[in-house]
Design a protein around this motif. Structure first.
Motif, PDB file in Angstrom:
ATOM      1  N   VAL A 171     -74.168  69.264 108.565  1.00  0.00           N
ATOM      2  CA  VAL A 171     -73.240  69.276 109.696  1.00  0.00           C
ATOM      3  C   VAL A 171     -72.026  68.421 109.343  1.00  0.00           C
ATOM      4  N   ASN A 172     -70.857  69.027 109.305  1.00  0.00           N
ATOM      5  CA  ASN A 172     -69.638  68.314 108.931  1.00  0.00           C
ATOM      6  C   ASN A 172     -68.589  68.391 110.035  1.00  0.00           C
ATOM      7  N   SER A 173     -67.911  67.292 110.238  1.00  0.00           N
ATOM      8  CA  SER A 173     -66.763  67.255 111.148  1.00  0.00           C
ATOM      9  C   SER A 173     -65.663  66.452 110.483  1.00  0.00           C
ATOM     10  N   GLY A 174     -64.439  66.764 110.801  1.00  0.00           N
ATOM     11  CA  GLY A 174     -63.346  66.005 110.215  1.00  0.00           C
ATOM     12  C   GLY A 174     -62.000  66.457 110.724  1.00  0.00           C
ATOM     13  N   VAL A 175     -60.979  65.719 110.357  1.00  0.00           N
ATOM     14  CA  VAL A 175     -59.603  66.044 110.696  1.00  0.00           C
ATOM     15  C   VAL A 175     -58.801  66.035 109.405  1.00  0.00           C
ATOM     16  N   SER A 176     -57.942  67.021 109.238  1.00  0.00           N
ATOM     17  CA  SER A 176     -57.109  67.081 108.041  1.00  0.00           C
ATOM     18  C   SER A 176     -55.701  67.503 108.412  1.00  0.00           C
ATOM     19  N   ALA A 177     -54.748  67.050 107.617  1.00  0.00           N
ATOM     20  CA  ALA A 177     -53.340  67.382 107.840  1.00  0.00           C
ATOM     21  C   ALA A 177     -52.783  68.082 106.606  1.00  0.00           C
ATOM     22  N   ARG A 178     -51.966  69.096 106.840  1.00  0.00           N
ATOM     23  CA  ARG A 178     -51.283  69.803 105.751  1.00  0.00           C
ATOM     24  C   ARG A 178     -49.809  69.957 106.126  1.00  0.00           C
ATOM     25  N   ARG A 224     -46.802  71.676  98.644  1.00  0.00           N
ATOM     26  CA  ARG A 224     -47.814  71.502  99.668  1.00  0.00           C
ATOM     27  C   ARG A 224     -48.490  70.145  99.535  1.00  0.00           C
ATOM     28  N   LYS A 225     -48.644  69.466 100.648  1.00  0.00           N
ATOM     29  CA  LYS A 225     -49.283  68.155 100.678  1.00  0.00           C
ATOM     30  C   LYS A 225     -50.442  68.186 101.674  1.00  0.00           C
ATOM     31  N   SER A 226     -51.395  67.275 101.488  1.00  0.00           N
ATOM     32  CA  SER A 226     -52.517  67.201 102.428  1.00  0.00           C
ATOM     33  C   SER A 226     -53.022  65.769 102.538  1.00  0.00           C
ATOM     34  N   TYR A 227     -53.639  65.489 103.664  1.00  0.00           N
ATOM     35  CA  TYR A 227     -54.272  64.187 103.929  1.00  0.00           C
ATOM     36  C   TYR A 227     -55.491  64.429 104.822  1.00  0.00           C
ATOM     37  N   PRO A 228     -56.617  63.749 104.560  1.00  0.00           N
ATOM     38  CA  PRO A 228     -56.865  62.737 103.529  1.00  0.00           C
ATOM     39  C   PRO A 228     -57.253  63.374 102.203  1.00  0.00           C
ATOM     40  N   PRO A 229     -57.280  62.578 101.132  1.00  0.00           N
ATOM     41  CA  PRO A 229     -57.747  63.097  99.849  1.00  0.00           C
ATOM     42  C   PRO A 229     -59.202  63.534  99.953  1.00  0.00           C
ATOM     43  N   ARG A 230     -59.606  64.436  99.102  1.00  0.00           N
ATOM     44  CA  ARG A 230     -60.964  64.967  99.105  1.00  0.00           C
ATOM     45  C   ARG A 230     -61.991  63.843  99.046  1.00  0.00           C
ATOM     46  N   GLY A 231     -62.952  63.887  99.986  1.00  0.00           N
ATOM     47  CA  GLY A 231     -64.029  62.902 100.000  1.00  0.00           C
ATOM     48  C   GLY A 231     -63.719  61.631 100.758  1.00  0.00           C
ATOM     49  N   GLN A 232     -62.481  61.490 101.275  1.00  0.00           N
ATOM     50  CA  GLN A 232     -62.117  60.303 102.039  1.00  0.00           C
ATOM     51  C   GLN A 232     -62.031  60.629 103.520  1.00  0.00           C
ATOM     52  N   GLU A 286     -54.494  55.201 110.880  1.00  0.00           N
ATOM     53  CA  GLU A 286     -53.625  54.351 110.061  1.00  0.00           C
ATOM     54  C   GLU A 286     -53.209  55.084 108.791  1.00  0.00           C
ATOM     55  N   GLY A 287     -54.168  55.745 108.158  1.00  0.00           N
ATOM     56  CA  GLY A 287     -53.859  56.486 106.945  1.00  0.00           C
ATOM     57  C   GLY A 287     -52.922  57.646 107.212  1.00  0.00           C
ATOM     58  N   PHE A 288     -53.118  58.308 108.342  1.00  0.00           N
ATOM     59  CA  PHE A 288     -52.246  59.421 108.727  1.00  0.00           C
ATOM     60  C   PHE A 288     -50.815  58.939 108.897  1.00  0.00           C
ATOM     61  N   ALA A 289     -50.638  57.826 109.602  1.00  0.00           N
ATOM     62  CA  ALA A 289     -49.302  57.291 109.854  1.00  0.00           C
ATOM     63  C   ALA A 289     -48.622  56.859 108.560  1.00  0.00           C
ATOM     64  N   LYS A 290     -49.411  56.381 107.611  1.00  0.00           N
ATOM     65  CA  LYS A 290     -48.859  55.889 106.341  1.00  0.00           C
ATOM     66  C   LYS A 290     -48.520  57.024 105.388  1.00  0.00           C
ATOM     67  N   GLU A 291     -49.377  58.039 105.327  1.00  0.00           N
ATOM     68  CA  GLU A 291     -49.249  59.073 104.306  1.00  0.00           C
ATOM     69  C   GLU A 291     -48.444  60.293 104.750  1.00  0.00           C
ATOM     70  N   VAL A 292     -48.413  60.575 106.035  1.00  0.00           N
ATOM     71  CA  VAL A 292     -47.747  61.787 106.512  1.00  0.00           C
ATOM     72  C   VAL A 292     -46.367  61.433 107.070  1.00  0.00           C
ATOM     73  N   PRO A 293     -45.301  61.995 106.517  1.00  0.00           N
ATOM     74  CA  PRO A 293     -43.958  61.698 107.013  1.00  0.00           C
ATOM     75  C   PRO A 293     -43.804  62.053 108.488  1.00  0.00           C
ATOM     76  N   ALA A 294     -43.039  61.253 109.188  1.00  0.00           N
ATOM     77  CA  ALA A 294     -42.848  61.490 110.616  1.00  0.00           C
ATOM     78  C   ALA A 294     -42.180  62.832 110.880  1.00  0.00           C
ATOM     79  N   LYS A 343     -43.565  71.881 108.480  1.00  0.00           N
ATOM     80  CA  LYS A 343     -44.709  72.777 108.628  1.00  0.00           C
ATOM     81  C   LYS A 343     -46.021  71.994 108.748  1.00  0.00           C
ATOM     82  N   LEU A 344     -45.985  70.930 109.501  1.00  0.00           N
ATOM     83  CA  LEU A 344     -47.168  70.083 109.670  1.00  0.00           C
ATOM     84  C   LEU A 344     -48.220  70.779 110.531  1.00  0.00           C
ATOM     85  N   ALA A 345     -49.449  70.805 110.033  1.00  0.00           N
ATOM     86  CA  ALA A 345     -50.584  71.338 110.782  1.00  0.00           C
ATOM     87  C   ALA A 345     -51.732  70.361 110.668  1.00  0.00           C
ATOM     88  N   VAL A 346     -52.205  69.864 111.801  1.00  0.00           N
ATOM     89  CA  VAL A 346     -53.321  68.921 111.826  1.00  0.00           C
ATOM     90  C   VAL A 346     -54.496  69.618 112.504  1.00  0.00           C
TER      91      VAL A 346
END
Length: 274
Positions: free
Chosen positions: A103-110, A117-125, A130-138, A142-145
């Motif tokens: 059973v997996n749950s998670g949130v990812s941004a592209r 193409r960029k994505s967050y978080p890195p695989r396995g993290q 906090e990480g979203f705010a730091k890594e994803v430009p304001a 084409k941001l999709a979360v």
């Protein structure tokens, strides 16, 4: 039924969903599904180009949940992970039906950045605000979360079957068998129902693939669609393992800043000769 913050925090520990986030298919392969009390099963877990082919990656077992016939949790034994598959053993000490699930749950941004193409978080993290705010430009283009909720399951019964371990939780996409999940036979129509957040999931596309793809000239996937009550039926033609998968995308994300939600359910069942 709402996801508690505690459960969600645990679920978000795994943001990489290999059987939902790529073209590869995830599967659990039980050695047997109908046994006597006290017997053992071995389960393989992997992702591959097609079900049951060991040609891509082993499945991580971090979120493995084994539910006994009385609803209690069972720990796997002899768990191991290789390059192409993971495996573990389960002793069926209770009479009834066991549910084995990842059973997996998670949130990812592209998004896109200078045409890449960029994505967050890195695989396995894990995803964090906090990480979203730091890594994803304001002003990311084409941001999709997306919030993802997925289950990969299989079943085994010792002695007489029951359905305690199979009770739906009311969260995400779930499969309800309308007969014993381990009493499936060639020539006998089997009926199932998909629920979405506890309600019938109408017009959901279901893909079904029989084992043995390697030895066929084509995958021969069967494509069905649920009716207005979320139900569908299958008339099994040959014995063996079958992979059944469905997914739904909507705008019902519960975790900020996600707007979209993707929920998927994949089951492996065994069909026996009469």
């Amino acid at each position: 039924m709402k996801i508690t913050m505690k459960k969600l925090a645990l679920a978000l520990a795994v943001a990489a969903l290999p059987f939902a986030a790529s073209a590869h298919k995830g599967w659990l392969e039980p050695s047997k599904t109908v046994l006597s009390v006290g017997q053992w099963i071995t389960v393989d877990a992997a992702t591959s180009t097609d079900p049951f082919l060991k040609d891509h990656n082993a499945m991580r077992l971090d979120n493995l949940v084994i539910t006994a016939p009385d609803g209690s949790k069972v720990q796997p034994e002899n768990a191991s992970t290789g390059k192409l598959r993971s495996s573990f053993d389960v002793q069926l000490n209770q009479a009834g039906t066991y549910k084995v699930a990842i059973v997996n749950s998670g949130v990812s941004a592209r998004w896109e950045e200078k045409g890449q193409r960029k994505s967050y978080p890195p695989r396995g993290q894990a995803f964090t605000a906090e990480g979203f705010a730091k890594e994803v430009p304001a002003n990311a283009e084409k941001l999709a979360v997306t919030e993802s909720l997925t289950q990969l399951v299989t079943f085994a019964t010792a002695g007489k079957p029951n359905d305690t371990a199979l009770k739906p939780t009311g969260v995400g996409l779930e499969l309800v068998p309308l007969q014993s999940i381990t009493d499936l036979y060639v020539g006998e129509e089997a009926k199932f129902q998909f629920l979405l957040d506890g309600k019938p999931a109408a017009d959901v596309e279901v893909e079904i693939i029989a084992d043995g793809v390697r030895y066929r000239s084509s995958v021969d996937a069967l494509e069905l669609k649920t009716d207005k009550d979320g139900k569908f039926a299958i008339d099994w033609k040959t014995p063996g393992l079958y992979w059944m998968s469905a997914s739904v995308s909507d705008e019902k994300a519960t975790t900020a800043p996600a707007k979209q939600r993707r929920t998927a359910y994949t089951a492996v069942v065994e069909v026996l000769s009469p």
